[in-house]
Enzyme design. Sequence first.
Site, PDB file in Angstrom:
ATOM      1  N   ASP A   9       0.865  -1.179   0.000  1.00 56.67           N
ATOM      2  CA  ASP A   9       0.000   0.000   0.000  1.00 56.67           C
ATOM      3  C   ASP A   9       0.906   1.235   0.000  1.00 56.67           C
ATOM      4  O   ASP A   9       1.711   1.416   0.914  1.00 56.67           O
ATOM      5  CB  ASP A   9      -0.853  -0.058   1.277  1.00 56.67           C
ATOM      6  CG  ASP A   9      -1.792   1.110   1.423  1.00 56.67           C
ATOM      7  OD1 ASP A   9      -1.618   2.131   0.734  1.00 56.67           O
ATOM      8  OD2 ASP A   9      -2.715   1.002   2.258  1.00 56.67           O
ATOM      9  N   ILE A  10       0.774   2.074  -1.003  1.00 55.04           N
ATOM     10  CA  ILE A  10       1.683   3.216  -1.167  1.00 55.04           C
ATOM     11  C   ILE A  10       1.582   4.219  -0.011  1.00 55.04           C
ATOM     12  O   ILE A  10       2.536   4.945   0.269  1.00 55.04           O
ATOM     13  CB  ILE A  10       1.464   3.899  -2.542  1.00 55.04           C
ATOM     14  CG1 ILE A  10       2.712   4.672  -2.972  1.00 55.04           C
ATOM     15  CG2 ILE A  10       0.222   4.789  -2.544  1.00 55.04           C
ATOM     16  CD1 ILE A  10       2.740   5.063  -4.440  1.00 55.04           C
ATOM     17  N   VAL A  32      -6.334   4.552  -5.395  1.00 56.46           N
ATOM     18  CA  VAL A  32      -5.186   5.026  -4.615  1.00 56.46           C
ATOM     19  C   VAL A  32      -5.418   6.467  -4.147  1.00 56.46           C
ATOM     20  O   VAL A  32      -5.005   6.860  -3.047  1.00 56.46           O
ATOM     21  CB  VAL A  32      -3.871   4.836  -5.415  1.00 56.46           C
ATOM     22  CG1 VAL A  32      -3.762   5.739  -6.611  1.00 56.46           C
ATOM     23  CG2 VAL A  32      -2.655   5.001  -4.507  1.00 56.46           C
ATOM     24  N   ASP A  33      -6.104   7.249  -4.934  1.00 57.78           N
ATOM     25  CA  ASP A  33      -6.438   8.634  -4.587  1.00 57.78           C
ATOM     26  C   ASP A  33      -7.263   8.678  -3.292  1.00 57.78           C
ATOM     27  O   ASP A  33      -6.955   9.446  -2.359  1.00 57.78           O
ATOM     28  CB  ASP A  33      -7.240   9.237  -5.764  1.00 57.78           C
ATOM     29  CG  ASP A  33      -7.370  10.742  -5.725  1.00 57.78           C
ATOM     30  OD1 ASP A  33      -6.695  11.372  -4.885  1.00 57.78           O
ATOM     31  OD2 ASP A  33      -8.140  11.289  -6.535  1.00 57.78           O
ATOM     32  N   SER A 120      -3.165   5.023 -13.905  1.00 59.80           N
ATOM     33  CA  SER A 120      -4.176   4.752 -14.950  1.00 59.80           C
ATOM     34  C   SER A 120      -4.598   3.292 -15.085  1.00 59.80           C
ATOM     35  O   SER A 120      -5.468   2.986 -15.904  1.00 59.80           O
ATOM     36  CB  SER A 120      -3.717   5.249 -16.335  1.00 59.80           C
ATOM     37  OG  SER A 120      -3.874   6.636 -16.456  1.00 59.80           O
ATOM     38  N   TYR A 124      -9.131   3.941 -14.612  1.00 54.27           N
ATOM     39  CA  TYR A 124      -8.933   4.494 -15.960  1.00 54.27           C
ATOM     40  C   TYR A 124      -8.614   3.438 -17.024  1.00 54.27           C
ATOM     41  O   TYR A 124      -8.425   3.767 -18.204  1.00 54.27           O
ATOM     42  CB  TYR A 124      -7.865   5.599 -15.927  1.00 54.27           C
ATOM     43  CG  TYR A 124      -8.362   6.913 -15.340  1.00 54.27           C
ATOM     44  CD1 TYR A 124      -9.693   7.084 -14.975  1.00 54.27           C
ATOM     45  CD2 TYR A 124      -7.500   7.994 -15.168  1.00 54.27           C
ATOM     46  CE1 TYR A 124     -10.148   8.286 -14.439  1.00 54.27           C
ATOM     47  CE2 TYR A 124      -7.955   9.205 -14.635  1.00 54.27           C
ATOM     48  CZ  TYR A 124      -9.272   9.339 -14.277  1.00 54.27           C
ATOM     49  OH  TYR A 124      -9.718  10.539 -13.761  1.00 54.27           O
TER      50      TYR A 124
HETATM   51  N1  AR6 Z   1      -1.507   1.733  -2.881  1.00 54.30           N
HETATM   52  C1  AR6 Z   1      -0.920   1.494  -4.071  1.00 54.30           C
HETATM   53  N2  AR6 Z   1      -1.615   1.258  -5.200  1.00 54.30           N
HETATM   54  C2  AR6 Z   1      -2.969   1.259  -5.120  1.00 54.30           C
HETATM   55  C3  AR6 Z   1      -3.661   1.503  -3.913  1.00 54.30           C
HETATM   56  C4  AR6 Z   1      -2.867   1.754  -2.750  1.00 54.30           C
HETATM   57  N3  AR6 Z   1      -3.407   2.011  -1.565  1.00 54.30           N
HETATM   58  N4  AR6 Z   1      -4.983   1.433  -4.174  1.00 54.30           N
HETATM   59  C5  AR6 Z   1      -5.131   1.139  -5.481  1.00 54.30           C
HETATM   60  N5  AR6 Z   1      -3.911   1.019  -6.056  1.00 54.30           N
HETATM   61  P1  AR6 Z   1      -6.643   3.810  -9.558  1.00 54.30           P
HETATM   62  P2  AR6 Z   1      -6.424   5.324 -12.090  1.00 54.30           P
HETATM   63  C6  AR6 Z   1      -3.557   0.720  -7.459  1.00 54.30           C
HETATM   64  O1  AR6 Z   1      -8.004   3.338  -9.919  1.00 54.30           O
HETATM   65  O2  AR6 Z   1      -6.663   4.094 -12.879  1.00 54.30           O
HETATM   66  C7  AR6 Z   1      -9.637   7.729  -8.753  1.00 54.30           C
HETATM   67  O3  AR6 Z   1     -11.012   7.798  -8.483  1.00 54.30           O
HETATM   68  C8  AR6 Z   1      -4.550  -0.043  -8.292  1.00 54.30           C
HETATM   69  O4  AR6 Z   1      -4.411  -1.447  -8.082  1.00 54.30           O
HETATM   70  O5  AR6 Z   1      -6.392   4.246  -8.166  1.00 54.30           O
HETATM   71  O6  AR6 Z   1      -5.289   6.222 -12.488  1.00 54.30           O
HETATM   72  C9  AR6 Z   1      -9.063   9.085  -9.140  1.00 54.30           C
HETATM   73  O7  AR6 Z   1      -9.666  10.142  -8.420  1.00 54.30           O
HETATM   74  C10 AR6 Z   1      -4.131   0.351  -9.703  1.00 54.30           C
HETATM   75  O8  AR6 Z   1      -3.137  -0.549 -10.190  1.00 54.30           O
HETATM   76  O9  AR6 Z   1      -6.191   5.055 -10.511  1.00 54.30           O
HETATM   77  C11 AR6 Z   1      -9.365   9.149 -10.591  1.00 54.30           C
HETATM   78  O10 AR6 Z   1     -10.691   9.581 -10.821  1.00 54.30           O
HETATM   79  C12 AR6 Z   1      -3.485   1.719  -9.531  1.00 54.30           C
HETATM   80  O11 AR6 Z   1      -3.384   1.941  -8.125  1.00 54.30           O
HETATM   81  C13 AR6 Z   1      -9.213   7.721 -11.065  1.00 54.30           C
HETATM   82  O12 AR6 Z   1      -9.450   6.925  -9.890  1.00 54.30           O
HETATM   83  C14 AR6 Z   1      -4.250   2.852 -10.160  1.00 54.30           C
HETATM   84  O13 AR6 Z   1      -5.644   2.651  -9.959  1.00 54.30           O
HETATM   85  C15 AR6 Z   1      -7.819   7.437 -11.562  1.00 54.30           C
HETATM   86  O14 AR6 Z   1      -7.774   6.140 -12.103  1.00 54.30           O
END
Ligand code: AR6
Length: 171
Positions: A9-10, A32-33, A120, A124
């Site tokens: 977890d980042i 992650v956001d 992404s 995304y």
């Molecule tokens: N630590 C590390 N990586 C993570 C974590 C975490 N805690 N949680 C998820 N991931 P995403 P996107 C990974 O959907 O595709 C949001 O609503 C996950 O497994 O977080 O760029 C924003 O506000 C995946 O591989 O981001 C935007 O609206 C990676 O993080 C939208 O999502 C990215 O998944 C951005 O979408």
Amino acid sequence: MILELLKTDITEIKVDAIVNAANTSLLGGGGVDGAIHRKGGKEILEDCIKIRNRQGGCNTGEAVITTAGNLPAKYVIHTVGPVWNGDKEEKSKLLARCYENSLNLAIENGIKTIAFPNISTGIYHFPKDKAAQIAIKTVKDFDKIAEIEKVIFVCFDDENYQIYKEILEIE
Ligand code: AR6
């Protein structure tokens, strides 16, 4: 520059900066956001709102920097990845810009250690293998990379972790 791969977890990593996969509003979201804003506390959102008031959010491919609030990292660099639809070549270039702009901002702020999520590849829907190739190549080829001491690729899901492992082992 040392390149590291972690499956974790980042929000738990103690580095100078963690990168957030944000959206253009900078107001938080899921994935992650959501985790970063939840654990980092309201100071991160307050900084994001200041940036919004100044420049009206963040365009796709660009990056902005805020405090990391209660997180162990010092800063959060918020970058907005492309949504995987429409012009795929253009989207690939935009994803590379996310890594470049985050690294540029890191260097401008004296950041030596930085952790990237798989931008992404969640909500995304960017193809994970293609995104990993772009992320690794962009970081390795970055012209000022010698100014950074450590880059950590942080994978959360097993699929991304296996993809990164394979690419990094082959190279
Ligand atoms: N630590 C590390 N990586 C993570 C974590 C975490 N805690 N949680 C998820 N991931 P995403 P996107 C990974 O959907 O595709 C949001 O609503 C996950 O497994 O977080 O760029 C924003 O506000 C995946 O591989 O981001 C935007 O609206 C990676 O993080 C939208 O999502 C990215 O998944 C951005 O979408």
